[in-house]
Structures are given as C-alpha cells and as structure tokens.
Design an enzyme around this catalytic site. Sequence first.
Site, mmCIF file in Angstrom:
data_model
loop_
_atom_site.group_PDB
_atom_site.id
_atom_site.type_symbol
_atom_site.label_atom_id
_atom_site.label_comp_id
_atom_site.label_asym_id
_atom_site.label_seq_id
_atom_site.Cartn_x
_atom_site.Cartn_y
_atom_site.Cartn_z
ATOM 1 N N ARG A 104 0.844 -1.209 0.000
ATOM 2 C CA ARG A 104 0.000 0.000 0.000
ATOM 3 C C ARG A 104 0.878 1.257 0.000
ATOM 4 O O ARG A 104 0.518 2.273 -0.575
ATOM 5 C CB ARG A 104 -0.952 -0.002 1.205
ATOM 6 C CG ARG A 104 -1.720 1.305 1.386
ATOM 7 C CD ARG A 104 -3.020 1.120 2.169
ATOM 8 N NE ARG A 104 -2.834 0.418 3.419
ATOM 9 C CZ ARG A 104 -2.415 0.986 4.562
ATOM 10 N NH1 ARG A 104 -2.143 2.276 4.617
ATOM 11 N NH2 ARG A 104 -2.291 0.265 5.655
ATOM 12 N N TYR A 118 -13.355 16.732 -17.405
ATOM 13 C CA TYR A 118 -14.001 15.411 -17.448
ATOM 14 C C TYR A 118 -15.110 15.421 -16.388
ATOM 15 O O TYR A 118 -14.898 15.884 -15.254
ATOM 16 C CB TYR A 118 -12.944 14.331 -17.150
ATOM 17 C CG TYR A 118 -13.531 13.008 -16.763
ATOM 18 C CD1 TYR A 118 -14.434 12.355 -17.601
ATOM 19 C CD2 TYR A 118 -13.221 12.403 -15.554
ATOM 20 C CE1 TYR A 118 -14.998 11.142 -17.249
ATOM 21 C CE2 TYR A 118 -13.760 11.185 -15.187
ATOM 22 C CZ TYR A 118 -14.653 10.569 -16.042
ATOM 23 O OH TYR A 118 -15.210 9.374 -15.677
ATOM 24 N N ASP A 135 -4.169 18.398 -15.626
ATOM 25 C CA ASP A 135 -4.509 17.030 -16.008
ATOM 26 C C ASP A 135 -4.071 16.864 -17.462
ATOM 27 O O ASP A 135 -4.653 17.463 -18.366
ATOM 28 C CB ASP A 135 -6.025 16.824 -15.835
ATOM 29 C CG ASP A 135 -6.475 15.419 -16.213
ATOM 30 O OD1 ASP A 135 -5.763 14.752 -16.990
ATOM 31 O OD2 ASP A 135 -7.557 15.000 -15.743
ATOM 32 N N LYS A 144 -5.662 5.684 -20.017
ATOM 33 C CA LYS A 144 -5.883 6.109 -21.400
ATOM 34 C C LYS A 144 -4.619 5.868 -22.245
ATOM 35 O O LYS A 144 -4.223 4.749 -22.427
ATOM 36 C CB LYS A 144 -6.337 7.572 -21.389
ATOM 37 C CG LYS A 144 -7.414 7.886 -20.314
ATOM 38 C CD LYS A 144 -8.683 7.140 -20.591
ATOM 39 C CE LYS A 144 -9.836 7.303 -19.607
ATOM 40 N NZ LYS A 144 -9.702 7.886 -18.324
HETATM 41 C C1 4LM Z 1 -13.663 9.323 -20.351
HETATM 42 N N1 4LM Z 1 -12.197 9.819 -18.518
HETATM 43 O O1 4LM Z 1 -13.555 10.520 -20.664
HETATM 44 P P1 4LM Z 1 -9.957 7.193 -14.417
HETATM 45 N N2 4LM Z 1 -9.013 12.885 -16.257
HETATM 46 C C2 4LM Z 1 -9.499 12.891 -17.506
HETATM 47 C C3 4LM Z 1 -10.339 11.856 -17.927
HETATM 48 O O2 4LM Z 1 -10.802 11.880 -19.189
HETATM 49 C C4 4LM Z 1 -10.671 10.817 -17.023
HETATM 50 C C5 4LM Z 1 -10.144 10.855 -15.735
HETATM 51 C C6 4LM Z 1 -9.311 11.902 -15.379
HETATM 52 C C7 4LM Z 1 -13.096 8.913 -19.047
HETATM 53 C C8 4LM Z 1 -13.466 7.782 -18.366
HETATM 54 C C9 4LM Z 1 -14.718 7.082 -18.497
HETATM 55 C C10 4LM Z 1 -9.169 14.004 -18.441
HETATM 56 C C11 4LM Z 1 -11.572 9.754 -17.413
HETATM 57 C C12 4LM Z 1 -10.444 9.792 -14.704
HETATM 58 O O3 4LM Z 1 -11.072 6.775 -15.319
HETATM 59 O O4 4LM Z 1 -10.358 7.236 -12.991
HETATM 60 O O5 4LM Z 1 -8.671 6.435 -14.664
HETATM 61 O O6 4LM Z 1 -9.581 8.721 -14.849
HETATM 62 O O7 4LM Z 1 -14.179 8.480 -21.097
#
Ligand code: 4LM
Length: 394
Positions: A55, A108, A177, A202
């Site tokens: 952890r 997001y 981000d 991603k």
């Molecule tokens: C989507 N996105 O857009 P986790 N920051 C950005 C994101 O696009 C996302 C996250 C953080 C999408 C997920 C369903 C710019 C997520 C969040 O999904 O928790 O790894 O990241 O399709």
Amino acid sequence: MSHLRTRAVHAGQGPDPAHGALATPVHQTSAFGYGTLEHGAAIFSGDAPGYRYSRFGNPTVQALETKMADLEGAPAAVAFGSGTAATASILLGLLKPGDELVFLGPLYGGTESLFRSLGERFGIRAVDASLRGLPDSLTPATRMVWVETLTNPGLRLHDLSAVAAVARSRGVVSVADNTFCTPCLTRPLEHGFDLVMHSMTKYLGGHGDATGGVVAGSAALVAAIRSTGLGQVGGNLSPQEAFLFLRGIKTLPLRMAAHCEGALAVAQFLSTHPAVAVTHYPGLASHPQNALATRQMQGGYGGMVSFELAHGGRAGAAAVLDRLQLFTQAVSLGDVNSLACHPASTTHSFITPQARAQNGIREGLIRLSVGIEHPHDLIADLAGALDAAGHAGT
Ligand code: 4LM
C-alpha cells in the site's frame, strides 16, 4: 538518453538486480520481510530505505513512478489505482476545509463531480472560472488551480504558461490534467505548473486493459499526496497493472504519432462533411486556438476529435453511433482501437444540464478516440455511418 522516445523505453527500468530479468518483474506481494526488528523500525520511520507493505510502495510500481517522473520532467511521482484516485488524493492531500479550488471548465465530468460532491462535502469550495477568467476568480481562500491540457470533450486549450504564472503570483498550487496530451505532446511542468496528473488508463496504458493514475511534481508536494492517497486512503496501483503501464509506455511516442496522424485525417474529413455542423480538433485551421495549439503542443494535436451533427440531436447521434463498425461505442480513450461516445449521456452525464449547456456538450455532440488503425478505414466507417444514418447532404 535525452530524447523522450528513448526515455519512454529506458527510464525507471533496467536489468533486474536479482536475476538480470530484462522485463521489470511483477513484485506480486503485499508485504516485504525486513529481517530484524530494528531494521523494520528504521524502514517504518524512514531512516532506512526499503519496502514494507505494497500500500505504501512496491518495486514494480516504483519503476513506473520513476519513468513517469522522468517523462514529465519532475523530481517525483506517485501512482494510484485510477486517475480518479489520483485526483481525490491531490485534493485530500493538499486542501483543507475552507479552501477554494478554482478550475477552468469544462473538465471530465467525473472530475468536476468529484470536486463538487466529495470536495464540497469536506468543505472545499469548487469554483468554475471559465466565465469570469482566472485572475478574477481567485480569492484569498484559493489554494489550487486545476486545468486540463486539452479539454474533455470540447478539445479547447488553456495558455498553460499564463495560467501557471497567475497561480504562482498568488501562491496557489497549479495542477494540470495531462491525460489527453501525454508528455509526448505537452509537458505542463515546463510551463511552470506545480503538478501534472494523468489517468494512465488512457494513452499511457494504450491498450484498454488497466486502470491507473499518476501525479508528478516536486518531492514535497508528491510526498504529501502519497502519504494521504496511499497511506491513509489506500488508493495504490497493483503491481500487475504497473507492469502493463510500464510495457505500454515504451511505445507511447510511436502510438501518439499514429493517433495524431489518424485524428487529423478524421477531423479533416468530418470538417468537410455536410452532415457535420462543427468539428473540434486543435489541428484544424478552423479551431479557434489553432495558433496556441501549434505553439503549446509538440509533434501533433492529439488523438481526440469531437463533432456536432447539423441536425437530429440525440436521435441523430444515436443513428450515427449505432451504425459504426470499426469504432466501438464505449467511454474511455487512448486505446489502440478506436472508440466513440456520446458525452451528454455518458462521460458528462454526472454534471448538471446547465454545466453541459454552458460547455457546449449538446445532445448532437459525438466524441471520437481515434486509434492507430489505418485512417482510410476509419474515415470509411464514419462516412458509411453518416450516410446510412441519412445525414449525407442534409
Ligand atoms: C472518459 N475519462 O472521458 P480514471 N481525467 C481525464 C479523464 O478523461 C478521465 C479521468 C481523469 C473517461 C473515463 C470514463 C481528463 C476519465 C479519470 O477513469 O479514474 O482512470 O480517470 O471516457
């Protein structure tokens, strides 16, 4: 080892000291033996280096953290089990009740909803500065500014150097981000940002088979986020998934070049199609921030394209999306295979209808994550769906 393409392969990794394994071993263990009581005490107090419990840290995960710190040009990085865990850990690690977090929307949907629900329940006020602008939205209570390097799903940019300069002049922590750009296209710390974070789920992973997040920045900020996010919240990344990210990142620069090439071709096709009212892609001359994108993004304009149909709203979007063969309808992005989604009902369904309207996330908007397939095949798929949906020439 100065080029990013070389560092993506080598940084953080080398022959394993135990047996010379070239692929970083998956240290699939929860605890680490420390031998003697005093040695254990020294590791726990931080007086001796060493692992104690996954952890808090794990060698496979640490190799990934070292690689990501290197690629973003940061002294330190910490990995999490998802991008969302990374976001929550930044908030919980650095802010306290009464603090304000100013963000330049749209973000997001999950991030914005996290700020508003979790943040506000713990007394952190989230303020969207997209209408009033940055300097005017900062108050004496502002402690953090948050932007996306390329916004989701509108594909707008912020002038990163200008945002970082405002934050710095007010003593506020700046966070970018960088999920959509990756360090191949944009490195926020070089523009003066304090922290950069990613959903590694991603482009960094790239194959749609693992969820993860990472935060990179100064040793002091990363230590505070690590201690809260791992030690107290337990948002750690598993070693198995760290292995997949280590493997994926080796080809990140090659994949990003193919994503950028394909997305530009797709965007150019859509921008001339009569059924499409507007195509959002920073590489198009028609994009309002094309000049900023050319200055700020290196080596391409990214793999994401969004477009709005001229007619039909949600039913029109469904008629196109439901006919795509090569693009799979799914959320997420950055995979080698192409994906398509309807942001209003999926990724941005968590935010209020007013926030969607304010940010142009209309029912006729479609978001594409352009994969590394041949662009001609992707364009043929889109042309077929648009024509079969009866949009051609409307
Ligand atoms: C989507 N996105 O857009 P986790 N920051 C950005 C994101 O696009 C996302 C996250 C953080 C999408 C997920 C369903 C710019 C997520 C969040 O999904 O928790 O790894 O990241 O399709």
